[in-house]
Design a protein around this motif. Structure first.
Motif, PDB file in Angstrom:
ATOM      1  N   TRP A 123       0.825  -1.213   0.000  1.00  0.00           N
ATOM      2  CA  TRP A 123       0.000   0.000   0.000  1.00  0.00           C
ATOM      3  C   TRP A 123       0.862   1.268   0.000  1.00  0.00           C
ATOM      4  N   HIS A 124       1.778   1.354   0.982  1.00  0.00           N
ATOM      5  CA  HIS A 124       2.550   2.592   1.112  1.00  0.00           C
ATOM      6  C   HIS A 124       3.602   2.762   0.031  1.00  0.00           C
ATOM      7  N   ASN A 125       4.176   1.633  -0.419  1.00  0.00           N
ATOM      8  CA  ASN A 125       5.252   1.753  -1.404  1.00  0.00           C
ATOM      9  C   ASN A 125       4.715   1.930  -2.830  1.00  0.00           C
ATOM     10  N   GLN A 155      11.347   3.450  -2.568  1.00  0.00           N
ATOM     11  CA  GLN A 155      11.369   4.910  -2.669  1.00  0.00           C
ATOM     12  C   GLN A 155      10.846   5.514  -1.365  1.00  0.00           C
ATOM     13  N   THR A 156      11.433   6.646  -0.996  1.00  0.00           N
ATOM     14  CA  THR A 156      10.960   7.297   0.228  1.00  0.00           C
ATOM     15  C   THR A 156       9.607   7.969   0.012  1.00  0.00           C
ATOM     16  N   SER A 157       9.093   7.905  -1.229  1.00  0.00           N
ATOM     17  CA  SER A 157       7.746   8.418  -1.463  1.00  0.00           C
ATOM     18  C   SER A 157       6.751   7.754  -0.514  1.00  0.00           C
ATOM     19  N   ALA A 158       7.080   6.513  -0.102  1.00  0.00           N
ATOM     20  CA  ALA A 158       6.209   5.812   0.860  1.00  0.00           C
ATOM     21  C   ALA A 158       6.021   6.632   2.136  1.00  0.00           C
ATOM     22  N   ILE A 159       7.042   7.408   2.482  1.00  0.00           N
ATOM     23  CA  ILE A 159       6.972   8.171   3.738  1.00  0.00           C
ATOM     24  C   ILE A 159       5.963   9.314   3.636  1.00  0.00           C
ATOM     25  N   GLN A 160       5.801   9.853   2.408  1.00  0.00           N
ATOM     26  CA  GLN A 160       4.815  10.945   2.293  1.00  0.00           C
ATOM     27  C   GLN A 160       3.399  10.414   2.542  1.00  0.00           C
ATOM     28  N   ILE A 161       3.157   9.151   2.141  1.00  0.00           N
ATOM     29  CA  ILE A 161       1.839   8.558   2.410  1.00  0.00           C
ATOM     30  C   ILE A 161       1.631   8.417   3.918  1.00  0.00           C
ATOM     31  N   ARG A 162       2.643   7.857   4.580  1.00  0.00           N
ATOM     32  CA  ARG A 162       2.546   7.678   6.035  1.00  0.00           C
ATOM     33  C   ARG A 162       2.353   9.022   6.737  1.00  0.00           C
ATOM     34  N   ASP A 167      -0.562  12.703   9.947  1.00  0.00           N
ATOM     35  CA  ASP A 167      -0.655  14.118  10.335  1.00  0.00           C
ATOM     36  C   ASP A 167      -1.735  14.897   9.593  1.00  0.00           C
ATOM     37  N   GLY A 168      -2.268  14.314   8.494  1.00  0.00           N
ATOM     38  CA  GLY A 168      -3.266  15.032   7.703  1.00  0.00           C
ATOM     39  C   GLY A 168      -2.649  16.219   6.987  1.00  0.00           C
ATOM     40  N   VAL A 169      -3.542  17.095   6.475  1.00  0.00           N
ATOM     41  CA  VAL A 169      -3.053  18.283   5.758  1.00  0.00           C
ATOM     42  C   VAL A 169      -3.603  19.518   6.457  1.00  0.00           C
ATOM     43  N   PRO A 170      -3.033  20.704   6.256  1.00  0.00           N
ATOM     44  CA  PRO A 170      -1.832  20.987   5.474  1.00  0.00           C
ATOM     45  C   PRO A 170      -0.594  20.343   6.072  1.00  0.00           C
ATOM     46  N   ILE A 171       0.353  20.059   5.189  1.00  0.00           N
ATOM     47  CA  ILE A 171       1.575  19.402   5.666  1.00  0.00           C
ATOM     48  C   ILE A 171       2.777  19.871   4.837  1.00  0.00           C
ATOM     49  N   LYS A 172       3.883  20.021   5.519  1.00  0.00           N
ATOM     50  CA  LYS A 172       5.133  20.387   4.832  1.00  0.00           C
ATOM     51  C   LYS A 172       6.204  19.517   5.479  1.00  0.00           C
ATOM     52  N   MET A 173       6.546  18.428   4.805  1.00  0.00           N
ATOM     53  CA  MET A 173       7.442  17.456   5.443  1.00  0.00           C
ATOM     54  C   MET A 173       8.521  16.985   4.476  1.00  0.00           C
ATOM     55  N   PHE A 174       9.561  16.404   5.052  1.00  0.00           N
ATOM     56  CA  PHE A 174      10.477  15.652   4.189  1.00  0.00           C
ATOM     57  C   PHE A 174      10.753  14.304   4.848  1.00  0.00           C
ATOM     58  N   GLY A 175      10.831  13.292   3.985  1.00  0.00           N
ATOM     59  CA  GLY A 175      11.095  11.935   4.448  1.00  0.00           C
ATOM     60  C   GLY A 175      12.538  11.588   4.123  1.00  0.00           C
ATOM     61  N   VAL A 176      13.134  10.819   5.008  1.00  0.00           N
ATOM     62  CA  VAL A 176      14.544  10.471   4.860  1.00  0.00           C
ATOM     63  C   VAL A 176      14.713   8.992   5.092  1.00  0.00           C
ATOM     64  N   GLY A 177      15.523   8.329   4.272  1.00  0.00           N
ATOM     65  CA  GLY A 177      15.802   6.947   4.618  1.00  0.00           C
ATOM     66  C   GLY A 177      16.510   6.181   3.526  1.00  0.00           C
ATOM     67  N   ALA A 178      16.802   4.921   3.857  1.00  0.00           N
ATOM     68  CA  ALA A 178      17.439   4.033   2.899  1.00  0.00           C
ATOM     69  C   ALA A 178      16.374   3.444   1.986  1.00  0.00           C
ATOM     70  N   THR A 179      16.734   3.229   0.733  1.00  0.00           N
ATOM     71  CA  THR A 179      15.839   2.611  -0.237  1.00  0.00           C
ATOM     72  C   THR A 179      16.618   1.517  -0.959  1.00  0.00           C
ATOM     73  N   TYR A 180      15.878   0.575  -1.539  1.00  0.00           N
ATOM     74  CA  TYR A 180      16.540  -0.620  -2.087  1.00  0.00           C
ATOM     75  C   TYR A 180      16.020  -0.953  -3.485  1.00  0.00           C
ATOM     76  N   ARG A 181      16.952  -1.212  -4.377  1.00  0.00           N
ATOM     77  CA  ARG A 181      16.563  -1.671  -5.716  1.00  0.00           C
ATOM     78  C   ARG A 181      17.631  -2.605  -6.249  1.00  0.00           C
ATOM     79  N   ASN A 269      -6.239   8.816  -1.691  1.00  0.00           N
ATOM     80  CA  ASN A 269      -5.816   7.610  -0.953  1.00  0.00           C
ATOM     81  C   ASN A 269      -5.425   7.922   0.480  1.00  0.00           C
ATOM     82  N   CYS A 270      -5.088   9.173   0.733  1.00  0.00           N
ATOM     83  CA  CYS A 270      -4.706   9.548   2.102  1.00  0.00           C
ATOM     84  C   CYS A 270      -5.849  10.306   2.787  1.00  0.00           C
ATOM     85  N   GLY A 271      -7.006  10.249   2.207  1.00  0.00           N
ATOM     86  CA  GLY A 271      -8.168  10.881   2.841  1.00  0.00           C
ATOM     87  C   GLY A 271      -8.183  12.394   2.688  1.00  0.00           C
ATOM     88  N   VAL A 272      -7.496  12.892   1.676  1.00  0.00           N
ATOM     89  CA  VAL A 272      -7.455  14.351   1.468  1.00  0.00           C
ATOM     90  C   VAL A 272      -8.305  14.678   0.240  1.00  0.00           C
TER      91      VAL A 272
END
Ligand code: DAH
Length: 315
Positions: A123-125, A155-162, A167-181, A269-272
């Motif tokens: 779902w998140h990825n 992809q860290t795009s999964a973090i924007q979903i989480r 936290d809902g919106v409005p939101i201004k965030m950045f996600g950080v982490g390891a990714t694998y391919r 998908n995130c209820g927005v």
């Protein structure tokens, strides 16, 4: 006898006199053996003499030992001008350094840091990112799947979903982490670091996106004239999607990041409600950015952790 003890100058002589006095055949030992023949006063006097002498021996021994110690210390020289042994100081890993620079810049723009699990669910990825199971874009990323259907986050795009879910919106965030391919060459490592930005509010536009990217690159690379090339691209989770290139000092264009306006399906998908809220997302490999900044040519060296290489690279 008492004077004699006080005048002895070496521990050896003291020991010899002690043995001659209190040893098996010592003078005092002999006198003590005869004590029974003495009257009371003489016995008391002998006992006192015995105790006094022993005490004197002990004192003189301590004095002589201290003298030996002091003489030894005086002979020792401490040369404070000598160079100390070279000290191997550790430093932060280049990726840690660049991540902390990137975070500082984004935080100063009002983005707050988020993280997420490295083993992600579908779902998140993918799915929430508008990439359903039949979507051809899944092939864009050679994924490591687990037997239970989960995936090593591609992809860290999964973090924007989480982040939007929690936290809902409005939101201004950045996600950080390891990714694998599943990829490995000089510019690709099977594990790499990604940064994801997301800014959703009521009137966010593409110009806000490009403004933030420009300001970010200016700070990170410490360049005054940031020249960007915005190319149309495709990502399932953004529409329109763009790719951002930066003009490098040598005149070459470098591909820096993907970005775009968040797809209405992702918001839903995130209820927005996409009729009310909109915004942008961007994503880039932070090790790639570090390679450019520090002029390195093989991404795998970041993960080999060869100290000789790290030192030569200036870290
Ligand atoms: N997730 C993309 C990748 O792994 C990078 C990316 C592109 C992230 C566009 C975004 C975006 O948020 O809008 O290649």
């Amino acid at each position: 006898m008492q004077e004699q003890i006080k005048n002895i100058q070496t521990l050896e002589e003291l020991q010899a006199l002690y043995t001659a006095t209190f040893g098996k055949n010592g003078t005092m030992t002999a006198r003590l053996k005869e004590m029974k023949n003495l009257d009371n006063d003489a016995r008391a006097a002998l006992n006192t003499e015995n105790a006094t002498l022993r005490e004197l021996f002990k004192m003189r021994q301590t004095e002589l030992e201290n003298a030996v110690l002091m003489a030894g210390l005086q002979k020792q020289k401490l040369d404070v001008s000598l160079n100390p042994m070279p000290e191997n100081r550790g430093t932060l890993h280049p990726l840690t350094q660049s991540l902390s620079e990137i975070s500082k810049i984004l935080e100063s723009f009002g983005y707050t840091m988020h993280t997420g699990p490295e083993v992600e669910d579908d779902w998140h990825n993918f799915t929430a990112l508008n990439t359903p199971s039949y979507h051809p874009a899944r092939d864009m990323q050679d994924s490591f799947f687990l037997e239970n259907g989960n995936v090593l986050r591609t992809q860290t795009s999964a973090i924007q979903i989480r982040a939007m879910e929690s936290d809902g919106v409005p939101i201004k965030m950045f996600g950080v982490g390891a990714t694998y391919r599943k990829e490995m060459d000089a510019t690709h490592s099977p594990m790499f670091g990604q940064i994801e930005g997301l800014y959703i509010d009521k009137d966010i536009t593409m110009s806000d996106l490009i403004g933030d990217i420009r300001a970010f690159l200016k700070r990170f690379f410490e360049i005054d004239d940031v020249e960007l090339r915005i190319r149309p691209s495709y990502f399932p989770f953004t529409d329109p999607s763009i790719e951002v290139d930066l003009k490098w000092k040598n005149g070459r264009w470098l591909e820096i990041m993907g970005a775009g306006m968040v797809h209405p399906n992702v918001l839903r998908n995130c209820g927005v409600n996409p009729d009310e809220y909109q915004g942008f997302a961007f994503g880039f490999g932070w090790d790639r950015l570090a390679m450019l900044k520090y002029n390195l040519n093989d991404i795998r060296q970041f993960y080999d952790n060869d100290v000789r290489w790290l030192k030569k690279a200036g870290f």
